[in-house]
Design a protein around this motif. Sequence first.
Motif, PDB file in Angstrom:
ATOM      1  N   TYR B  15       0.515  -1.795   0.573  1.00  0.00           N
ATOM      2  CA  TYR B  15       0.259   0.008   0.426  1.00  0.00           C
ATOM      3  C   TYR B  15       1.290   1.077   0.044  1.00  0.00           C
ATOM      4  CZ  TYR B  15      -3.380   3.620   1.943  1.00  0.00           C
ATOM      5  OH  TYR B  15      -3.771   4.889   1.548  1.00  0.00           O
ATOM      6  N   ARG B  16       0.654   1.930  -1.233  1.00  0.00           N
ATOM      7  CA  ARG B  16       1.089   3.444  -0.653  1.00  0.00           C
ATOM      8  C   ARG B  16       0.022   4.361  -0.602  1.00  0.00           C
ATOM      9  NH1 ARG B  16       4.749   0.769   0.547  1.00  0.00           N
ATOM     10  NH2 ARG B  16       6.151   1.093  -0.375  1.00  0.00           N
ATOM     11  N   LYS B  17       0.570   5.886  -0.417  1.00  0.00           N
ATOM     12  CA  LYS B  17      -0.781   7.095  -0.126  1.00  0.00           C
ATOM     13  C   LYS B  17      -0.138   7.326  -1.489  1.00  0.00           C
ATOM     14  CE  LYS B  17       0.004   8.457   4.408  1.00  0.00           C
ATOM     15  NZ  LYS B  17       0.228   7.437   5.560  1.00  0.00           N
ATOM     16  N   THR B  18      -2.097   8.221  -1.892  1.00  0.00           N
ATOM     17  CA  THR B  18      -1.575   8.429  -3.445  1.00  0.00           C
ATOM     18  C   THR B  18      -1.492   9.324  -3.357  1.00  0.00           C
ATOM     19  OG1 THR B  18      -3.600   9.831  -3.054  1.00  0.00           O
ATOM     20  CG2 THR B  18      -4.189   7.756  -3.625  1.00  0.00           C
ATOM     21  N   PRO B  19      -0.329  10.156  -4.126  1.00  0.00           N
ATOM     22  CA  PRO B  19       0.472  11.545  -4.774  1.00  0.00           C
ATOM     23  C   PRO B  19      -0.703  12.958  -4.271  1.00  0.00           C
ATOM     24  CG  PRO B  19       0.683  10.150  -6.877  1.00  0.00           C
ATOM     25  CD  PRO B  19      -0.724   9.512  -6.331  1.00  0.00           C
ATOM     26  N   ALA B  20      -1.758  12.633  -4.704  1.00  0.00           N
ATOM     27  CA  ALA B  20      -2.485  13.567  -4.349  1.00  0.00           C
ATOM     28  C   ALA B  20      -2.657  13.979  -2.249  1.00  0.00           C
ATOM     29  CB  ALA B  20      -4.037  13.269  -4.204  1.00  0.00           C
ATOM     30  N   GLU B  21      -2.588  12.260  -1.548  1.00  0.00           N
ATOM     31  CA  GLU B  21      -2.777  12.067  -0.220  1.00  0.00           C
ATOM     32  C   GLU B  21      -1.514  12.867   0.285  1.00  0.00           C
ATOM     33  OE1 GLU B  21      -5.844   8.259   0.795  1.00  0.00           O
ATOM     34  OE2 GLU B  21      -3.870   7.984  -0.618  1.00  0.00           O
ATOM     35  N   LEU B  22       0.077  12.577  -0.298  1.00  0.00           N
ATOM     36  CA  LEU B  22       0.735  12.780   0.204  1.00  0.00           C
ATOM     37  C   LEU B  22       1.724  13.784   0.270  1.00  0.00           C
ATOM     38  CD1 LEU B  22       3.706   9.329  -1.273  1.00  0.00           C
ATOM     39  CD2 LEU B  22       3.008  10.947   0.967  1.00  0.00           C
ATOM     40  N   ARG B  23       1.068  14.354  -0.851  1.00  0.00           N
ATOM     41  CA  ARG B  23       1.103  16.614  -1.082  1.00  0.00           C
ATOM     42  C   ARG B  23       0.046  16.616  -0.350  1.00  0.00           C
ATOM     43  NH1 ARG B  23       0.657  15.753  -6.594  1.00  0.00           N
ATOM     44  NH2 ARG B  23      -1.425  16.304  -7.086  1.00  0.00           N
ATOM     45  N   ARG B  24      -1.641  16.180   0.168  1.00  0.00           N
ATOM     46  CA  ARG B  24      -2.073  17.160   1.273  1.00  0.00           C
ATOM     47  C   ARG B  24      -1.145  17.518   2.290  1.00  0.00           C
ATOM     48  NH1 ARG B  24      -6.914  17.869   2.916  1.00  0.00           N
ATOM     49  NH2 ARG B  24      -7.098  16.947   4.924  1.00  0.00           N
ATOM     50  N   LEU B  25      -0.607  16.008   2.936  1.00  0.00           N
ATOM     51  CA  LEU B  25      -0.392  15.629   4.033  1.00  0.00           C
ATOM     52  C   LEU B  25       0.736  16.739   4.270  1.00  0.00           C
ATOM     53  CD1 LEU B  25      -0.637  13.541   6.611  1.00  0.00           C
ATOM     54  CD2 LEU B  25       1.308  11.986   5.941  1.00  0.00           C
ATOM     55  N   GLU B  26       1.755  16.584   3.489  1.00  0.00           N
ATOM     56  CA  GLU B  26       2.954  17.343   3.445  1.00  0.00           C
ATOM     57  C   GLU B  26       2.647  19.169   3.493  1.00  0.00           C
ATOM     58  OE1 GLU B  26       5.995  16.083   3.316  1.00  0.00           O
ATOM     59  OE2 GLU B  26       7.494  17.758   2.838  1.00  0.00           O
ATOM     60  N   ALA B  27       1.748  19.464   2.343  1.00  0.00           N
ATOM     61  CA  ALA B  27       1.580  20.786   2.838  1.00  0.00           C
ATOM     62  C   ALA B  27       0.989  21.619   4.193  1.00  0.00           C
ATOM     63  CB  ALA B  27       0.297  21.015   1.676  1.00  0.00           C
ATOM     64  N   ALA B  28       0.012  19.902   4.777  1.00  0.00           N
ATOM     65  CA  ALA B  28       0.052  20.420   6.116  1.00  0.00           C
ATOM     66  C   ALA B  28       0.853  20.282   6.541  1.00  0.00           C
ATOM     67  CB  ALA B  28      -1.063  19.223   6.502  1.00  0.00           C
ATOM     68  N   ARG B  29       1.702  19.607   6.985  1.00  0.00           N
ATOM     69  CA  ARG B  29       3.088  19.490   7.446  1.00  0.00           C
ATOM     70  C   ARG B  29       3.601  20.756   7.632  1.00  0.00           C
ATOM     71  NH1 ARG B  29       7.679  15.602   9.920  1.00  0.00           N
ATOM     72  NH2 ARG B  29       9.357  17.005   9.252  1.00  0.00           N
ATOM     73  N   GLU B  30       4.009  21.449   5.974  1.00  0.00           N
ATOM     74  CA  GLU B  30       4.588  22.864   5.989  1.00  0.00           C
ATOM     75  C   GLU B  30       4.513  23.255   6.550  1.00  0.00           C
ATOM     76  OE1 GLU B  30       7.458  23.467   4.189  1.00  0.00           O
ATOM     77  OE2 GLU B  30       7.424  21.206   4.406  1.00  0.00           O
ATOM     78  N   HIS B  31       2.094  23.869   6.122  1.00  0.00           N
ATOM     79  CA  HIS B  31       1.988  24.610   6.660  1.00  0.00           C
ATOM     80  C   HIS B  31       1.956  24.997   7.876  1.00  0.00           C
ATOM     81  CE1 HIS B  31      -2.404  26.528   8.180  1.00  0.00           C
ATOM     82  NE2 HIS B  31      -1.511  27.537   7.765  1.00  0.00           N
ATOM     83  N   LEU B  32       1.921  23.496   9.406  1.00  0.00           N
ATOM     84  CA  LEU B  32       1.857  24.022  10.653  1.00  0.00           C
ATOM     85  C   LEU B  32       3.356  24.039  10.583  1.00  0.00           C
ATOM     86  CD1 LEU B  32       1.632  23.035  13.118  1.00  0.00           C
ATOM     87  CD2 LEU B  32       2.419  20.755  12.948  1.00  0.00           C
ATOM     88  N   VAL B  33       4.206  24.371  10.577  1.00  0.00           N
ATOM     89  CA  VAL B  33       5.994  24.208  10.551  1.00  0.00           C
ATOM     90  C   VAL B  33       6.073  25.778  10.245  1.00  0.00           C
ATOM     91  CG1 VAL B  33       8.191  24.907   9.843  1.00  0.00           C
ATOM     92  CG2 VAL B  33       6.794  22.009  10.261  1.00  0.00           C
ATOM     93  N   ALA B  34       5.554  26.757   8.967  1.00  0.00           N
ATOM     94  CA  ALA B  34       5.290  27.806   9.189  1.00  0.00           C
ATOM     95  C   ALA B  34       4.657  29.355  10.054  1.00  0.00           C
ATOM     96  CB  ALA B  34       5.062  27.975   7.370  1.00  0.00           C
ATOM     97  N   CYS B  35       3.242  28.109  10.111  1.00  0.00           N
ATOM     98  CA  CYS B  35       2.692  28.828  11.259  1.00  0.00           C
ATOM     99  C   CYS B  35       3.391  28.591  12.775  1.00  0.00           C
ATOM    100  CB  CYS B  35       1.064  27.908  12.029  1.00  0.00           C
ATOM    101  SG  CYS B  35      -0.161  27.980  10.235  1.00  0.00           S
ATOM    102  N   ALA B  36       4.052  27.730  13.304  1.00  0.00           N
ATOM    103  CA  ALA B  36       4.589  27.578  14.029  1.00  0.00           C
ATOM    104  C   ALA B  36       6.047  28.745  13.903  1.00  0.00           C
ATOM    105  CB  ALA B  36       5.444  26.196  14.260  1.00  0.00           C
ATOM    106  N   THR B  37       6.621  28.809  12.995  1.00  0.00           N
ATOM    107  CA  THR B  37       7.820  29.937  12.884  1.00  0.00           C
ATOM    108  C   THR B  37       7.305  31.158  12.948  1.00  0.00           C
ATOM    109  OG1 THR B  37       8.324  28.344  11.183  1.00  0.00           O
ATOM    110  CG2 THR B  37       9.763  30.654  11.378  1.00  0.00           C
ATOM    111  N   SER B  38       6.036  31.877  12.844  1.00  0.00           N
ATOM    112  CA  SER B  38       5.758  32.977  12.925  1.00  0.00           C
ATOM    113  C   SER B  38       5.000  32.766  14.745  1.00  0.00           C
ATOM    114  CB  SER B  38       4.108  33.138  12.300  1.00  0.00           C
ATOM    115  OG  SER B  38       4.105  32.877  10.804  1.00  0.00           O
ATOM    116  N   VAL B  39       4.846  32.348  15.177  1.00  0.00           N
ATOM    117  CA  VAL B  39       4.124  32.107  16.591  1.00  0.00           C
ATOM    118  C   VAL B  39       5.997  32.511  17.726  1.00  0.00           C
ATOM    119  CG1 VAL B  39       3.052  30.805  18.390  1.00  0.00           C
ATOM    120  CG2 VAL B  39       2.655  30.588  16.536  1.00  0.00           C
ATOM    121  N   VAL B  40       6.608  31.676  17.226  1.00  0.00           N
ATOM    122  CA  VAL B  40       7.841  31.614  17.335  1.00  0.00           C
ATOM    123  C   VAL B  40       8.819  33.180  17.177  1.00  0.00           C
ATOM    124  CG1 VAL B  40      10.115  31.058  17.383  1.00  0.00           C
ATOM    125  CG2 VAL B  40       8.490  29.467  17.761  1.00  0.00           C
TER     126      VAL B  40
END
Lengths: 216, 216
Positions: B15-40
Amino acid sequence: MAGNSEWWFTSFVAYRKTPAELRRLEAAREHLVACATSVVAEVGWSQASVTAVADAAGIAAGSVYQHFPSKAALAVEVFRRAAGREVEVLGEVLAAPGDPVERLSRGIQVFARRALENRGLAYALLAAPAEPAVGAERLDFRRRYRALFAAVVRDGIADGVLPEQDGEITAAALTGAIGEVLVDPLGTPGTTTTEALLTELTAMALRCAGVPAAAP
Amino acid sequence: MAGNSEWWFTSFVAYRKTPAELRRLEAAREHLVACATSVVAEVGWSQASVTAVADAAGIAAGSVYQHFPSKAALAVEVFRRAAGREVEVLGEVLAAPGDPVERLSRGIQVFARRALENRGLAYALLAAPAEPAVGAERLDFRRRYRALFAAVVRDGIADGVLPEQDGEITAAALTGAIGEVLVDPLGTPGTTTTEALLTELTAMALRCAGVPAAAP
DNA sequence: GTCTATACCTAGATAGAC
DNA sequence: GTCTATCTAGGTATAGAC
């Protein structure tokens, strides 16, 4: 009523602790501050819990609150004592009469030597993570250092032995530079001995203030 | 049994995640890191709780743990991203071919200008109180800065445009000096504008490295 | 006055519903 | 997969016994 009144009078106004009691209390407080300072120098502010400090002083955690209203108050007292000593010592050297370059040179060495002799404390004063109350004290501490250095730099400019420059910036740079060099826990690769480090540090600081290079 | 086996195979190996799933997950992670950076950058490490970061990212506190195993891991990621960008930019300027003094001068100005444009982040990277995991990253970060500066200083010595000196100490001093000048939350009394500050800072740094004073 | 025990709070981390 | 609710740990501060 008379008896009651007298009790009130005795308890709240005329009563004083005996000299012996006062000395004992003061000694206990001093002992607590001294032990807290040691703990902070060893493990840093963030690990210096009330429990750890009380253990070091040989008293119960609750007893700390007999001497200080809060942990923050104790921490601030620890910082002020230690920082005050350093500023005083450096001030005596930097504010002495005489050639500004000579004073600056000796000031750097005093600063550095004292920090190297008690790295843990120096790190606590200059850089270690700390609660906001201590952070505010630290800002003041660095400002006092800067003021001392800035005064010498201005003297040097006035005497014509230092080039025109913003004394505040040079002072901030000296504080930061010395701190950075000293605080690095790895020591400083390339210069193994304390004396060699002091020599290089002094040379760097004098260049920073614009002292013309001495003949090699 | 066959069905069960197939299920196992499908779930854990093929089983592999679909490319779309991977992008979504990665995007969410990126968004989290970016927001965390702003907060810090806004409130510092100590006030950047999981709750605060999650709020900023528009997700629940618990959801943070879908992307990072612990708060410390997220903090380290935030630090590495931001610090990596700074080191990279400074490295490009300092390691460029050309006159070492010129490279040093431009490097100082790039360092300072970027820090002044995002003081909150600069303070978080250079000085703000942080947990031990981030503190360790910061040591590495400062070491990389020092290495960059030290290389230029050594080049300058080799070219004969800088006097003999311990490049590591000068590099440490430059890092500390610039940090101290920039991080002071009061700004720098005496030099009001950014450009004036940059001019003074550069002059100080060049003196520190031993560049002979230019004609007045 | 000092100790023991504990209350209380903050903040990171987890489990189970949806 | 995300949210709600909860658990837990660590540390400050307090209360009451001795």
